[in-house]
Design a protein around this motif. Structure first.
Motif, mmCIF file in Angstrom:
data_model
loop_
_atom_site.group_PDB
_atom_site.id
_atom_site.type_symbol
_atom_site.label_atom_id
_atom_site.label_comp_id
_atom_site.label_asym_id
_atom_site.label_seq_id
_atom_site.Cartn_x
_atom_site.Cartn_y
_atom_site.Cartn_z
ATOM 1 N N ALA A 198 -60.984 41.259 -114.584
ATOM 2 C CA ALA A 198 -61.611 42.603 -114.362
ATOM 3 C C ALA A 198 -62.792 42.717 -114.805
ATOM 4 C CB ALA A 198 -60.664 43.650 -115.043
ATOM 5 N N LEU A 199 -63.188 41.905 -116.049
ATOM 6 C CA LEU A 199 -64.444 42.274 -116.717
ATOM 7 C C LEU A 199 -65.680 40.851 -116.375
ATOM 8 C CD1 LEU A 199 -63.599 43.618 -120.104
ATOM 9 C CD2 LEU A 199 -64.216 44.939 -117.967
ATOM 10 N N GLY A 200 -65.286 40.396 -115.234
ATOM 11 C CA GLY A 200 -66.021 39.221 -114.694
ATOM 12 C C GLY A 200 -66.228 38.079 -115.605
ATOM 13 N N GLY A 201 -65.023 37.709 -116.086
ATOM 14 C CA GLY A 201 -64.943 36.371 -116.911
ATOM 15 C C GLY A 201 -64.873 36.829 -118.375
ATOM 16 N N TYR A 202 -65.358 37.839 -118.794
ATOM 17 C CA TYR A 202 -65.471 38.080 -120.261
ATOM 18 C C TYR A 202 -64.038 38.794 -120.639
ATOM 19 C CZ TYR A 202 -66.517 40.978 -124.502
ATOM 20 O OH TYR A 202 -66.512 41.868 -125.803
ATOM 21 N N GLU A 203 -63.414 38.313 -121.818
ATOM 22 C CA GLU A 203 -62.330 38.969 -122.236
ATOM 23 C C GLU A 203 -62.693 39.284 -123.644
ATOM 24 O OE1 GLU A 203 -57.595 38.226 -122.527
ATOM 25 O OE2 GLU A 203 -58.795 36.707 -121.618
ATOM 26 N N PRO A 204 -62.659 40.656 -124.152
ATOM 27 C CA PRO A 204 -63.263 41.032 -125.555
ATOM 28 C C PRO A 204 -62.009 40.815 -126.403
ATOM 29 C CG PRO A 204 -62.235 42.938 -124.223
ATOM 30 C CD PRO A 204 -62.326 41.702 -122.998
ATOM 31 N N ALA A 205 -62.485 40.550 -127.771
ATOM 32 C CA ALA A 205 -61.506 40.180 -128.635
ATOM 33 C C ALA A 205 -60.484 41.341 -128.792
ATOM 34 C CB ALA A 205 -62.149 40.032 -130.178
ATOM 35 N N ASN A 206 -59.173 40.847 -129.087
ATOM 36 C CA ASN A 206 -58.179 41.746 -129.271
ATOM 37 C C ASN A 206 -58.204 42.131 -130.798
ATOM 38 O OD1 ASN A 206 -55.686 43.199 -129.443
ATOM 39 N ND2 ASN A 206 -54.915 42.134 -127.592
ATOM 40 N N ILE A 207 -58.926 43.069 -131.135
ATOM 41 C CA ILE A 207 -58.871 43.419 -132.721
ATOM 42 C C ILE A 207 -57.618 43.915 -133.353
ATOM 43 C CG2 ILE A 207 -60.193 44.826 -134.262
ATOM 44 C CD1 ILE A 207 -62.069 42.759 -132.870
ATOM 45 N N ARG A 208 -56.916 44.623 -132.426
ATOM 46 C CA ARG A 208 -55.688 45.078 -132.848
ATOM 47 C C ARG A 208 -54.568 44.064 -133.418
ATOM 48 N NH1 ARG A 208 -53.898 50.445 -132.147
ATOM 49 N NH2 ARG A 208 -51.860 49.815 -131.549
ATOM 50 N N ILE A 209 -54.827 42.997 -132.682
ATOM 51 C CA ILE A 209 -54.040 41.880 -132.815
ATOM 52 C C ILE A 209 -54.417 41.049 -134.072
ATOM 53 C CG2 ILE A 209 -52.974 39.545 -131.871
ATOM 54 C CD1 ILE A 209 -51.435 42.121 -130.880
ATOM 55 N N GLU A 210 -55.732 40.943 -133.869
ATOM 56 C CA GLU A 210 -56.411 40.123 -135.039
ATOM 57 C C GLU A 210 -56.235 40.605 -136.233
ATOM 58 O OE1 GLU A 210 -60.515 39.398 -134.192
ATOM 59 O OE2 GLU A 210 -60.151 38.218 -132.414
ATOM 60 N N ASN A 211 -56.241 42.295 -136.383
ATOM 61 C CA ASN A 211 -55.925 42.696 -137.768
ATOM 62 C C ASN A 211 -54.577 42.554 -138.185
ATOM 63 O OD1 ASN A 211 -58.437 43.754 -137.649
ATOM 64 N ND2 ASN A 211 -57.949 45.670 -136.677
ATOM 65 N N LEU A 212 -53.510 41.892 -137.309
ATOM 66 C CA LEU A 212 -52.159 41.766 -137.963
ATOM 67 C C LEU A 212 -51.889 40.190 -138.272
ATOM 68 C CD1 LEU A 212 -50.358 43.688 -135.108
ATOM 69 C CD2 LEU A 212 -50.517 44.569 -137.481
ATOM 70 N N GLU A 213 -52.944 39.626 -138.083
ATOM 71 C CA GLU A 213 -52.793 38.176 -137.987
ATOM 72 C C GLU A 213 -53.213 37.762 -139.741
ATOM 73 O OE1 GLU A 213 -53.785 36.362 -133.693
ATOM 74 O OE2 GLU A 213 -55.252 36.366 -135.239
ATOM 75 N N ASP A 214 -52.516 36.518 -140.321
ATOM 76 C CA ASP A 214 -52.808 35.966 -141.449
ATOM 77 C C ASP A 214 -53.592 34.831 -141.179
ATOM 78 O OD1 ASP A 214 -51.119 34.093 -140.603
ATOM 79 O OD2 ASP A 214 -49.365 34.431 -142.035
ATOM 80 N N GLU A 215 -53.820 33.992 -142.436
ATOM 81 C CA GLU A 215 -54.669 32.830 -142.272
ATOM 82 C C GLU A 215 -54.137 31.874 -141.419
ATOM 83 O OE1 GLU A 215 -52.088 32.613 -145.905
ATOM 84 O OE2 GLU A 215 -53.181 34.188 -145.101
ATOM 85 N N SER A 216 -52.852 31.722 -141.126
ATOM 86 C CA SER A 216 -52.309 30.778 -140.109
ATOM 87 C C SER A 216 -52.119 31.310 -138.833
ATOM 88 C CB SER A 216 -50.973 30.327 -140.711
ATOM 89 O OG SER A 216 -50.725 29.938 -141.908
#
Length: 410
Positions: free
Chosen positions: A291-309
């Protein structure tokens, strides 16, 4: 609502009878009726809502903004007659200012919110995403697509409308499986915003059409012109619906069909106003990259839930709904499935800080997740940590009973 419902706002002196809050056509007729009433010498109006049977964002948000505009900028006054309780709850006649009221964090839907800053936009968007995630299982890309659309359109109000604030209302319709959002402002409008740009639209419809193209913006120093283009592509890829009204122009898009109208009533040459009304089906996936011409924005909501692994850590102790009811189990399971649809990372359900859960909660959350993904799929994609002995025993029994019930159905 039936298409037979009238959209004509009837005026008897200073009394305006609003026939419906289900069709956006009512808004243009409301503007016309107010204009005619003022031409006849009235500045005090009575709005009669005795005929309405339902409310929708694409009518409530513009109506809320218009009433406030007439009161603040024109000095008009309004009294309201025969207001049903369901309309009162939407705050259409008294929109809630997100700057002073944070109740949207609990349940933002079915209410008209007024926003005026980037901080308020973020808070409202986060609240919308939280409640959608817990209310319905959304296909891959829907949550992220909704986040993109909300952020871009609300930011356009702050950046380009030349007004101090905008209005937003959202609804989720589980029966038809779609999310409906309307964002409104009584600012300069799209045509006026292009006056100082390199673009030269001939009229309001032309201005909207140009705004939907990639890379079009009034000022490259402010934005890159991908917001409306991205909104259009996301809605199209989802087979959703997009209606834009600005000044006298209307552009409506449904899949590959586009409808335009050139003579919509509007406030004034200076205040063209803009309404962006879109619907996304949550049972249809969206490829954000396509939908965005090949660009996929970072999923900040998911990244904020992730640990160092890079595991997603979901802390049940932080959920306001608690762990004692079946309803809470359903809401959290929906949210977990929506996270699963957005990432391939392991999801860690962290029970630290939770002293007890009910059997019905365990059944709805763990038991039904095991059934949905299968034993192997669940053990590969999920981890359970922080359970005390009581919670572990309740969960084991609930999962055993759930699997037994499903095996009997085979």
């Amino acid at each position: 609502m039936s298409s037979e419902i009238s959209t004509n706002v009837n005026r008897d002196g200073n009394i305006l009878t609003i026939p419906s809050l289900s069709s956006p056509v009512v808004i243009g007729n409301f503007i016309r009726a107010i204009y005619q009433g003022n031409e006849s010498g009235y500045t005090d109006f009575v709005l009669d809502f005795s005929a309405i049977e339902g409310v929708y964002p694409n009518v409530c948000a513009p109506l809320a903004g218009l009433i406030e505009y007439y009161k603040v900028n024109r000095g008009f006054s309004f009294k309201f007659s025969n207001v049903p309780e369901f309309l009162t709850r939407t705050k259409t006649l008294n929109p809630v200012d997100a700057a002073y009221d944070d109740t949207h964090r609990r349940y933002p839907l079915n209410v008209v919110w007024k926003f005026s800053s980037a901080e308020e936009v973020k808070s409202l968007v986060d609240a919308y995403l939280d409640v959608v995630s817990s209310s319905a299982v959304c296909q891959a890309g829907v949550i992220q697509g909704l986040e993109w659309c909300l952020n871009e359109v609300m930011d356009n109000v702050l950046q380009h409308a030349d007004t101090t604030h905008g209005y937003v209302m959202g609804q989720i319709h589980n029966t038809s499986q779609h999310i409906a959002v309307c964002i409104y402002d009584h600012g300069q409008g799209i045509l006026n915003s292009f006056r100082t740009s390199i673009h030269s639209p001939n009229n309001a419809v032309d201005a909207i059409t140009i705004a939907l193209k990639e890379g079009v913006t009034r000022d490259k120093n402010i934005g890159q012109g991908n917001g409306m283009w991205g909104l259009n592509n996301i809605v199209r890829s989802n087979s959703g619906l997009l209606n834009i009204i600005s000044g006298s122009g209307f552009v409506g898009i449904r899949i590959n069909e586009t409808k335009t109208l050139p003579n919509i009533p509007y406030l004034s040459p200076e205040n063209n106003c803009t309404t962006v009304d879109f619907q996304i089906d949550f049972d249809k996936g969206i490829s954000i990259a396509n939908a965005l011409g090949g660009y996929e924005p970072a999923n900040i909501r998911i990244e904020n839930l992730e640990d160092e692994s890079n595991n997603v850590i979901y802390k049940l102790a932080e959920k306001n709904s608690g762990t004692g009811t079946r309803k809470s189990g359903i809401a959290i399971r929906n949210e977990i499935i929506n996270i699963r649809n957005q990432t391939s990372s392991i999801i860690v359900l962290d029970f630290n800080g939770v002293s007890l859960i009910s059997s019905s909660f365990a059944d709805e959350l763990i038991g039904k997740l095991v059934v949905q993904y299968g034993f192997i799929g669940f053990t590969q994609g999920f981890r359970l940590i922080g359970m005390n002995e009581t919670i572990e025993a309740i969960t084991n029994r609930s999962v055993f009973q759930r699997l037994s019930v499903n095996n009997q159905d085979l």
